[in-house]
Design a protein around this motif. Structure first.
Motif, short mmCIF file in Angstrom:
data_model
loop_
_atom_site.label_atom_id
_atom_site.label_comp_id
_atom_site.label_asym_id
_atom_site.label_seq_id
_atom_site.Cartn_x
_atom_site.Cartn_y
_atom_site.Cartn_z
N ARG A 190 47.15 -10.86 9.35
CA ARG A 190 46.14 -10.11 8.61
C ARG A 190 46.67 -9.30 7.43
O ARG A 190 46.08 -9.32 6.36
N PRO A 191 47.77 -8.55 7.52
CA PRO A 191 48.17 -7.72 6.39
C PRO A 191 48.80 -8.49 5.22
O PRO A 191 49.05 -7.91 4.19
N ARG A 192 49.04 -9.77 5.36
CA ARG A 192 49.74 -10.52 4.30
C ARG A 192 48.74 -11.05 3.27
O ARG A 192 48.33 -12.19 3.33
N ARG A 193 48.41 -10.21 2.31
CA ARG A 193 47.40 -10.56 1.31
C ARG A 193 47.96 -10.54 -0.11
O ARG A 193 47.20 -10.54 -1.07
N ILE A 194 49.26 -10.51 -0.24
CA ILE A 194 49.89 -10.53 -1.56
C ILE A 194 50.62 -11.87 -1.71
O ILE A 194 51.48 -12.21 -0.90
N LEU A 195 50.24 -12.64 -2.73
CA LEU A 195 50.91 -13.90 -3.03
C LEU A 195 52.14 -13.59 -3.87
O LEU A 195 52.04 -12.88 -4.88
N HIS A 196 53.29 -14.10 -3.46
CA HIS A 196 54.52 -13.98 -4.24
C HIS A 196 55.00 -15.38 -4.59
O HIS A 196 54.83 -16.31 -3.81
N TYR A 197 55.60 -15.51 -5.76
CA TYR A 197 56.23 -16.77 -6.14
C TYR A 197 57.24 -16.51 -7.25
O TYR A 197 57.28 -15.43 -7.84
N TYR A 198 58.06 -17.51 -7.49
CA TYR A 198 59.01 -17.45 -8.60
C TYR A 198 58.51 -18.35 -9.71
O TYR A 198 57.98 -19.43 -9.45
N ASP A 200 58.06 -22.01 -7.97
CA ASP A 200 58.81 -22.35 -6.76
C ASP A 200 58.64 -21.24 -5.72
O ASP A 200 58.32 -20.10 -6.06
N ASN A 201 58.87 -21.57 -4.46
CA ASN A 201 58.95 -20.62 -3.34
C ASN A 201 57.74 -19.69 -3.26
O ASN A 201 57.86 -18.49 -3.47
N LEU A 202 56.60 -20.21 -2.90
CA LEU A 202 55.41 -19.39 -2.70
C LEU A 202 55.41 -18.83 -1.29
O LEU A 202 55.76 -19.52 -0.34
N TRP A 203 55.01 -17.54 -1.15
CA TRP A 203 54.87 -16.93 0.18
C TRP A 203 53.88 -15.78 0.10
O TRP A 203 53.57 -15.29 -0.98
N PHE A 204 53.36 -15.40 1.26
CA PHE A 204 52.44 -14.28 1.36
C PHE A 204 53.13 -13.15 2.08
O PHE A 204 53.87 -13.36 3.03
#
Length: 129
Positions: free
Chosen positions: A3-11, A82-86
């Protein structure tokens, strides 16, 4: 997804030979820009840099997430991702980014100005909950 993972990060890596104001990259949600940035010589990254997009406004919804690059067909602009994560945070603004929408209003990612992963069957709904 927790539930708390609502930020998309990527390079991203921007490599362009074009002038600013003609080519763009960014993140779209449900066919509209969430954040955008210019692809041009002034915004070249000369390597990988981390970017994040805040998806908290879409909590509990199923969304279609697009990573987009648009060009005017003149000059050369490349956007590598590259490398997408939440994650649960933080949202950081990378140099040369303009987070939000174009001109402060939602702009549809349609027609010749959009790279739509759904057209190739690669896009899948994401639920940021």
């Amino acid at each position: 997804m927790p539930r708390p993972r609502r930020i998309l990060h990527y390079y991203r890596w921007i490599a362009s030979e074009d002038a600013c104001g003609y080519d763009f990259g960014g993140v779209g949600v449900n066919g509209y820009w969430l954040m955008d940035y210019t692809l041009c010589t002034a915004t070249n990254t000369v390597g990988w840099e981390e970017v994040s997009a805040d998806l908290r406004a879409y909590a509990g919804q199923t969304i279609l997430l697009d990573l987009v690059a648009t060009t005017d067909g003149e000059g050369i602009s490349n956007l590598l991702v590259d490398n997408l994560w939440f994650a649960s945070g933080p949202v950081t603004a990378a140099a040369g980014t303009a987070e939000g929408t174009i001109g402060g209003a939602p702009v549809a990612l349609t027609g010749k100005d959009a790279l739509d992963c759904r057209a190739r069957g690669q896009g899948e709904p994401v639920s940021p909950t």
